[in-house]
Design an enzyme around this catalytic site. Structure first.
Site, PDB file in Angstrom:
ATOM      1  N   ALA A 109       1.904  -8.521  -2.319  1.00 52.48           N
ATOM      2  CA  ALA A 109       2.548  -8.263  -3.599  1.00 52.48           C
ATOM      3  C   ALA A 109       4.025  -7.957  -3.453  1.00 52.48           C
ATOM      4  CB  ALA A 109       1.865  -7.102  -4.318  1.00 52.48           C
ATOM      5  N   HIS A 520       8.898 -15.514   8.882  1.00 59.36           N
ATOM      6  CA  HIS A 520       9.034 -16.883   8.389  1.00 59.36           C
ATOM      7  C   HIS A 520       7.996 -17.817   9.022  1.00 59.36           C
ATOM      8  CE1 HIS A 520      13.575 -16.555   7.067  1.00 59.36           C
ATOM      9  NE2 HIS A 520      12.773 -15.807   6.338  1.00 59.36           N
ATOM     10  N   HIS A 563      16.328 -19.808   4.478  1.00 60.03           N
ATOM     11  CA  HIS A 563      15.196 -18.892   4.282  1.00 60.03           C
ATOM     12  C   HIS A 563      14.129 -19.675   3.536  1.00 60.03           C
ATOM     13  CE1 HIS A 563      17.106 -14.987   5.493  1.00 60.03           C
ATOM     14  NE2 HIS A 563      18.056 -15.881   5.663  1.00 60.03           N
TER      15      HIS A 563
HETATM   16  C1  LIG Z   1       9.224  -8.488   4.532  1.00 58.84           C
HETATM   17  C2  LIG Z   1       9.520  -9.932   4.212  1.00 58.84           C
HETATM   18  C3  LIG Z   1      10.789 -10.297   3.823  1.00 58.84           C
HETATM   19  C4  LIG Z   1      11.074 -11.624   3.495  1.00 58.84           C
HETATM   20  N1  LIG Z   1      12.324 -11.940   3.056  1.00 58.84           N
HETATM   21  C5  LIG Z   1      12.590 -13.191   2.638  1.00 58.84           C
HETATM   22  C6  LIG Z   1      13.834 -13.521   2.071  1.00 58.84           C
HETATM   23  O1  LIG Z   1      14.718 -12.661   1.928  1.00 58.84           O
HETATM   24  N2  LIG Z   1      14.033 -14.803   1.670  1.00 58.84           N
HETATM   25  C7  LIG Z   1      13.084 -15.751   1.820  1.00 58.84           C
HETATM   26  O2  LIG Z   1      13.331 -16.896   1.431  1.00 58.84           O
HETATM   27  N3  LIG Z   1      11.906 -15.475   2.377  1.00 58.84           N
HETATM   28  C8  LIG Z   1      11.634 -14.220   2.770  1.00 58.84           C
HETATM   29  N4  LIG Z   1      10.414 -13.923   3.324  1.00 58.84           N
HETATM   30  C9  LIG Z   1       9.445 -15.018   3.503  1.00 58.84           C
HETATM   31  C10 LIG Z   1       8.774 -15.391   2.202  1.00 58.84           C
HETATM   32  O3  LIG Z   1       8.334 -14.210   1.549  1.00 58.84           O
HETATM   33  C11 LIG Z   1       7.590 -16.307   2.479  1.00 58.84           C
HETATM   34  O4  LIG Z   1       8.016 -17.390   3.263  1.00 58.84           O
HETATM   35  C12 LIG Z   1       6.991 -16.862   1.209  1.00 58.84           C
HETATM   36  O5  LIG Z   1       6.645 -15.862   0.287  1.00 58.84           O
HETATM   37  C13 LIG Z   1       5.758 -17.667   1.524  1.00 58.84           C
HETATM   38  O6  LIG Z   1       5.275 -18.234   0.328  1.00 58.84           O
HETATM   39  P1  LIG Z   1       3.828 -18.823   0.255  1.00 58.84           P
HETATM   40  O7  LIG Z   1       3.639 -19.349  -1.112  1.00 58.84           O
HETATM   41  O8  LIG Z   1       3.630 -19.703   1.426  1.00 58.84           O
HETATM   42  O9  LIG Z   1       2.872 -17.577   0.501  1.00 58.84           O
HETATM   43  P2  LIG Z   1       2.887 -16.138  -0.194  1.00 58.84           P
HETATM   44  O10 LIG Z   1       4.016 -15.976  -1.102  1.00 58.84           O
HETATM   45  O11 LIG Z   1       2.686 -15.157   0.912  1.00 58.84           O
HETATM   46  O12 LIG Z   1       1.585 -16.186  -1.102  1.00 58.84           O
HETATM   47  C14 LIG Z   1       0.280 -16.153  -0.608  1.00 58.84           C
HETATM   48  C15 LIG Z   1      -0.554 -15.322  -1.570  1.00 58.84           C
HETATM   49  O13 LIG Z   1      -1.919 -15.552  -1.304  1.00 58.84           O
HETATM   50  C16 LIG Z   1      -2.615 -14.318  -1.366  1.00 58.84           C
HETATM   51  N5  LIG Z   1      -3.805 -14.480  -0.537  1.00 58.84           N
HETATM   52  C17 LIG Z   1      -3.885 -14.621   0.802  1.00 58.84           C
HETATM   53  N6  LIG Z   1      -5.155 -14.792   1.181  1.00 58.84           N
HETATM   54  C18 LIG Z   1      -5.899 -14.785   0.057  1.00 58.84           C
HETATM   55  C19 LIG Z   1      -7.292 -14.941  -0.192  1.00 58.84           C
HETATM   56  N7  LIG Z   1      -8.166 -15.161   0.792  1.00 58.84           N
HETATM   57  N8  LIG Z   1      -7.705 -14.861  -1.485  1.00 58.84           N
HETATM   58  C20 LIG Z   1      -6.830 -14.655  -2.492  1.00 58.84           C
HETATM   59  N9  LIG Z   1      -5.509 -14.504  -2.297  1.00 58.84           N
HETATM   60  C21 LIG Z   1      -5.054 -14.582  -1.038  1.00 58.84           C
HETATM   61  C22 LIG Z   1      -1.618 -13.304  -0.837  1.00 58.84           C
HETATM   62  O14 LIG Z   1      -1.923 -11.999  -1.261  1.00 58.84           O
HETATM   63  C23 LIG Z   1      -0.320 -13.827  -1.422  1.00 58.84           C
HETATM   64  O15 LIG Z   1      -0.047 -13.280  -2.702  1.00 58.84           O
HETATM   65  C24 LIG Z   1      10.075 -12.611   3.628  1.00 58.84           C
HETATM   66  C25 LIG Z   1       8.791 -12.250   4.027  1.00 58.84           C
HETATM   67  C26 LIG Z   1       8.499 -10.927   4.311  1.00 58.84           C
HETATM   68  C27 LIG Z   1       7.091 -10.553   4.713  1.00 58.84           C
END
Ligand SMILES: Cc1cc2nc3c(=O)[nH]c(=O)nc-3n(C[C@H](O)[C@H](O)[C@H](O)COP(=O)(O)OP(=O)(O)OC[C@H]3O[C@@H](n4cnc5c(N)ncnc54)[C@H](O)[C@@H]3O)c2cc1C
Ligand SMILES: *[C@@H]1O[C@H](CO)[C@@H](O)[C@H](O)[C@H]1NC(C)=O
Ligand SMILES: *[C@@H]1O[C@H](CO)[C@@H](O)[C@H](O)[C@H]1NC(C)=O
Ligand SMILES: *[C@@H]1O[C@H](CO)[C@@H](O)[C@H](O)[C@H]1NC(C)=O
Ligand SMILES: *[C@@H]1O[C@H](CO)[C@@H](O)[C@H](O)[C@H]1NC(C)=O
Ligand SMILES: *[C@@H]1O[C@H](CO)[C@@H](O)[C@H](O)[C@H]1NC(C)=O
Ligand SMILES: *[C@@H]1O[C@H](CO)[C@@H](O)[C@H](O)[C@H]1NC(C)=O
Ligand SMILES: *[C@@H]1O[C@H](CO)[C@@H](O)[C@H](O)[C@H]1NC(C)=O
Ligand SMILES: *[C@@H]1O[C@H](CO)[C@@H](O)[C@H](O)[C@H]1NC(C)=O
Ligand SMILES: *[C@@H]1O[C@H](CO)[C@@H](O)[C@H](O)[C@H]1NC(C)=O
Ligand SMILES: *[C@@H]1O[C@H](CO)[C@@H](O)[C@H](O)[C@H]1NC(C)=O
Length: 584
Positions: A109, A520, A563
Site C-alpha cells: 500500500a 526495482h 525509475h
Molecule cells: C520503498 C520503495 C520506493 C520506491 N520508489 C520508487 C520511486 O521513487 N519511483 C519509481 O518509479 N519507483 C519506485 N519504486 C518501485 C515501484 O514502486 C515499483 O516498481 C512499482 O510499484 C511496481 O509496480 P507493479 O504494478 O509491478 O507492482 P505493485 O505496484 O507492487 O503492485 C502489486 C500489487 O499486488 C498486490 N499483491 C501481491 N500479491 C498479491 C496476491 N497474491 N493477491 C492480491 N494482491 C496481491 C500488492 O499488495 C500490490 O498492491 C519504489 C519501490 C519501493 C518498495
C-alpha cells in the site's frame, strides 16, 4: 500498492463473502479479474472500466491508505518500510555478497514518486529482441496518455526545475511535476557546478528519452495540494463510483482456476482467500490479468500450474504449462549511500540526480568473451532454467546498450527529501542501472499465503560489483570537488573506514558489505520470445494460455536508466488498449 475505498456494491459482495458459511462461494458476472491493485493493476482497471458494459474485479491483498500521511506526504519515502503496508520480503543469503540476506520491500500500500522514464534505446531493445509493437516511439504516446504534467512555477524554475513541453502529456489522470517544497536558494547551483566540473552537462528534461547529465528529477506529485500522487489517487479514487468496477481489499489471490487445462489453457477465474481465511472463487468470462508485481506475479503462475515442472512437482502442483522461465531473469539494482554533514540547515526537497555512463565513471566496457563467461555463470547459478546461449544473446543486447546509455545513477538528497525535519544532513544514494547478474523468485510452498523464495543473486557477475564500486568512487569524487568540500563533511562511511585513497578492492568490499536493494525488481515474467526464456508474448499473454496476461514490472525484459513506475504506467496503458482491441 493499493489503497482503496470499497464501493457500495463491492462492500456488499465482501460482506457476503465474509459471512458465507460454505467453504467455496462462487461469484460470477465479471468480464475481467485483475490480481493486484498496484501501479499497473489500477491503471488497467481504470481503462477497461471506461467501457460501461465491461465488469472488472480487482483483488488486492492490502488495504486502502487514502489518508495515511506516510503515503500522502511527498517526502516520506522510507517511513513505510517495515510497516504493515510493506510486504517485508527478505532475500535468501546472497552467495556473491558475503552470504548476507537483503530486505526486499514491496508496496502492500504505498505510492510512487520519482518519475524518470529511461533511455529511448532501452525500450527499442524490447522490440529488437522480438517483441513486435514495442519501441520508444510506440510507447511514448502511452507515457504521455497517463500523465498530467504540472508546469513548474517561477519559484521552481528559479530553484532548478526545467522541462520540455513536447515531452509531456497534460490530460492524463496522473499528476506529475516538481515537488512543492523544492529547495530554494543556491544549493542547486552548487551541486550542478560540482557535477559540471566532472563533465556532467545539465539535462533540460530527463523524460525526453535521454538522461545522461545532471538534472532535478520530476515526480508523481500533486504539487498544489502537496500530496504524493500514486496509482490509487490517479486511477482509482476519482473513478470509484463506476458501477462496473469492484475492488476486493485485504484479499489474497491464491491461484488461477482453469476451465480447460489442456494446451492453450483457458482460465475461468481466480481462487481467493479473504482476510478471515475464507476461500472462494471469482469468475471472469474474458481474461485474468496478473498485476501482483515482480515478486508475486510469477509465483501466482506457479501456484496455478504454469512454470518449471521440477519446481511444481516439489510442491505437488500439477503442471498445466511447461514454462521453466517463470520467475527467472530477476534483475534488481544494488544501492549504497554516502552521508554528509553541513553547517547549513536545508529545509527543502532536493530531487537532484546525475546519470553517468561508463566513460564518466571510468569503467571499462565488457568484451564479447566476458559475455559468454558471464552467461555460463549466471545460467549455472540459476539451475540453467534459462540457458547460457539465451543469456549470452541478452547480455550482448545489454552490453551494446551500455556502450551509450548511462549505467550509473547518483541522487542527492537533503534530510527533508526523506521526510526528516530540516537539518544539516545531506546524502547521495547511487546504483548500477543495468546489472548482468540475474536471480529468481519461486514458490517455497503450495500455500498461497506463504512468502516466496527471493534470490536476486546480486554480484554473480563480478563486473556488477566493479561497476558499483566505480560509481561509489565517482560519487565520492563529486563530494571531493572544492564546492562540495566547502559545503559538507562525510559522516558515513567516513574516511577512517573508507579512506580517500581507498583501492578499487576496498571500494568493492565496502559496496558488498553495505548495499541494499534498490526496490526495482523486474523481469520475472519477461516479455520475450519463448525460446529466449520469455513468459509472455508481445501482447503480454502468458505462453500456453488463451486468456491470461501479466501486466506489471515483471514483463520488463531489461533494466532501465530511470525509475520503474513511469514505464509501468505506460505498459499498463498500452496493455489496456491491447485488451480492448480483443473485445470486438
Ligand atoms: C520503498 C520503495 C520506493 C520506491 N520508489 C520508487 C520511486 O521513487 N519511483 C519509481 O518509479 N519507483 C519506485 N519504486 C518501485 C515501484 O514502486 C515499483 O516498481 C512499482 O510499484 C511496481 O509496480 P507493479 O504494478 O509491478 O507492482 P505493485 O505496484 O507492487 O503492485 C502489486 C500489487 O499486488 C498486490 N499483491 C501481491 N500479491 C498479491 C496476491 N497474491 N493477491 C492480491 N494482491 C496481491 C500488492 O499488495 C500490490 O498492491 C519504489 C519501490 C519501493 C518498495
Ligand atoms: C507511519 O510510519 C511510522 C514509522 O514507520 C509508523 O510508526 C506509523 O505507524 C505509520 N503510520 C501509519 C498511519 O501507518
Ligand atoms: C490537470 O491538472 C490541473 C491542475 O494541476 C487541473 O486543473 C486539470 O484539470 C487537470 N487535467 C485533467 C485532464 O485532469
Ligand atoms: C483490512 O484489514 C485491516 C487490518 O486487519 C483492517 O483494519 C481493515 O478494516 C480491513 N479493511 C477492509 C476494507 O476490510
Ligand atoms: C555535524 O556538524 C555540526 C555542525 O558543524 C557539528 O556540531 C556536529 O558535531 C556534526 N556531526 C557529526 C556527526 O559530524
Ligand atoms: C526555508 O528557509 C528559507 C530561508 O530561511 C525560508 O525563506 C523559507 O520560507 C523556508 N521554507 C520552508 C518550507 O520552511
Ligand atoms: C521556495 O519559494 C517559494 C516561493 O517563495 C515558496 O512558496 C516555497 O515554500 C519555497 N520552498 C522552500 C522549500 O522554502
Ligand atoms: C559517454 O558520454 C559521452 C558524452 O556524450 C560520450 O562522449 C561517451 O562516448 C559516452 N561513453 C559511453 C560509454 O557511453
Ligand atoms: C521456505 O520453507 C522452508 C521450510 O518450510 C522454511 O524453513 C524457509 O524459511 C522458507 N524460506 C523462505 C524464504 O520463506
Ligand atoms: C592511503 O594513505 C595512507 C596514509 O595517508 C597510507 O597509510 C595508505 O597506505 C594509503 N593507502 C593506499 C592504498 O595507498
Ligand atoms: C537454449 O534454450 C533455448 C530455448 O529453450 C533452445 O532453443 C536452445 O536450443 C537452448 N540452447 C542450448 C545450447 O541448450
Amino acid at each position: 500498492m493499493l489503497f482503496v475505498t470499497v464501493t457500495t456494491l463491492s462492500a456488499c459482495l465482501f460482506a457476503i463473502l465474509q459471512s458465507s458459511l460454505s467453504f467455496a462461494t462462487v461469484m460470477d458476472g465479471f468480464d475481467y479479474i485483475i490480481v493486484g491493485g498496484g501501479t499497473a493493476g489500477l491503471t488497467v482497471a481504470n481503462r477497461l472500466t471506461e467501457l460501461p458494459d465491461i465488469k472488472v474485479a480487482v483483488i488486492e491483498a492490502g488495504d486502502k491508505v487514502f489518508d495515511n500521511p506516510n503515503v500522502t506526504t511527498p517526502e516520506l519515502f522510507t517511513v513505510t518500510l517495515g510497516t504493515s503496508i510493506d510486504w517485508q520480503y527478505e532475500s535468501t543469503p546472497q552467495t556473491y555478497a558475503g552470504g548476507k540476506t537483503i530486505a526486499c520491500s514491496a508496496g502492500k500500500a504505498l505510492g510512487g514518486m520519482t518519475w524518470v522514464r529511461g533511455e529511448k534505446s532501452q525500450i527499442d531493445a524490447w522490440g529488437a529482441i522480438g517483441n513486435k509493437g514495442w519501441s520508444w516511439d510506440e510507447l511514448l504516446p502511452y507515457y504521455k496518455k497517463s500523465e498530467n504534467f504540472t508546469v513548474p512555477s517561477a519559484a521552481q524554475l528559479e530553484a532548478g526545475a526545467s522541462y520540455h513541453p513536447s515531452d509531456h502529456g497534460e490530460s492524463g489522470p496522473l499528476k506529475t511535476g516538481y515537488p512543492f517544497g523544492l529547495q530554494n536558494g543556491s544549493l542547486h547551483e552548487t551541486v550542478a557546478t560540482a557535477w559540471g566540473s566532472l563533465g556532467m552537462p545539465p539535462i533540460l528534461d530527463a523524460n525526453g528519452g535521454h538522461v545522461r547529465g545532471f538534472t532535478v528529477w520530476q515526480s508523481t506529485v500533486d504539487r498544489d495540494a502537496n500530496i504524493r500522487e500514486d496509482a490509487a489517487r490517479a486511477f482509482y479514487y476519482p473513478f470509484q463510483d463506476r458501477p462496473n468496477l469492484y475492488i476486493f481489499l485485504n484479499t489474497t489471490a491464491n491461484r488461477i482456476v482453469w476451465s480447460d487445462a489442456s494446451e492453450d489453457a483457458v482460465a475461468e477465474g481466480v481462487e481467493i482467500t479473504s482476510s478471515y481465511g475464507i476461500v472462494s472463487v471469482i469468475r471472469a468470462s474474458r481474461e485474468v490479468i496478473i498485476s501482483a508485481g515482480s515478486y508475486r506475479s510469477p509465483t501466482i503462475l506457479e501456484l496455478s500450474g504454469i512454470g518449471n515442472p521440477s519446481i511444481l512437482e516439489t510442491f505437488g502442483i500439477s503442471n498445466i504449462v511447461d514454462l521453466p522461465s517463470v520467475g527467472e531473469n530477476l534483475m534488481d539494482q544494488p544501492n549504497n549511500v554516502l552521508i554528509y554533514n553541513s553547517s547549513t540547515i536545508f529545509n527543502g526537497t532536493t530531487s537532484y540526480v546525475a546519470y553517468g555512463n561508463t566513460t564518466d565513471f571510468d569503467m571499462e566496457l565488457p568484451s564479447d568473451d566476458d559475455l559468454s563467461v558471464w552467461a555460463e555463470k549466471v545460467a549455472a547459478a540459476n539451475d540453467n532454467a534459462v540457458n547460457a546461449s539465451s543469456l549470452e544473446y541478452l547480455f550482448k543486447v545489454q552490453s551494446d546498450l551500455i556502450r551509450y546509455v548511462p549505467n550509473a545513477e547518483s541522487i542527492f538528497s537533503t534530510g527533508k527529501t526523506f521526510g526528516y525535519p530540516p537539518s544539516v544532513i545531506i546524502a547521495t544514494a547511487f546504483w548500477l542501472l543495468m546489472p548482468f547478474s540475474r536471480g529468481s523468485v519461486h514458490i517455497n510452498s503450495s500455500d498461497p499465503l506463504a512468502y516466496p523464495t527471493i534470490n536476486p543473486n546480486y554480484f554473480t557477475v563480478d563486473y556488477d560489483l566493479k561497476t558499483q564500486a566505480a560509481i561509489a568512487k565517482w560519487t565520492r569524487s563529486f563530494w571531493m570537488t572544492s564546492g562540495m568540500r566547502d559545503l559538507a563533511t562525510e559522516i558515513s562511511p567516513g574516511y577512517d573506514i573508507l579512506p580517500g585513497n581507498a583501492t578499487d578492492a576496498q571500494y568493492a568490499e565496502w559496496v558488498k558489505t553495505t548495499f541494499s536493494s534498490n526496490s526495482h525488481p523486474l523481469g520475472t515474467a519477461a516479455m520475450m520470445p519463448r525460446e529466449l526464456g520469455g513468459v509472455v508474448d508481445s501482447s503480454l499473454k502468458v505462453y500456453g494460455t488463451k486468456n491470461v496476461r501479466v501486466v506489471d514490472a515483471s514483463v520488463m525484459p531489461f533494466q532501465m536508466s530511470g525509475h520503474l513506475t513511469a514505464t509501468i504506467y505506460a505498459i499498463a496503458e498500452k496493455a489496456a488498449d491491447l485488451i480492448k482491441a480483443d473485445i470486438k
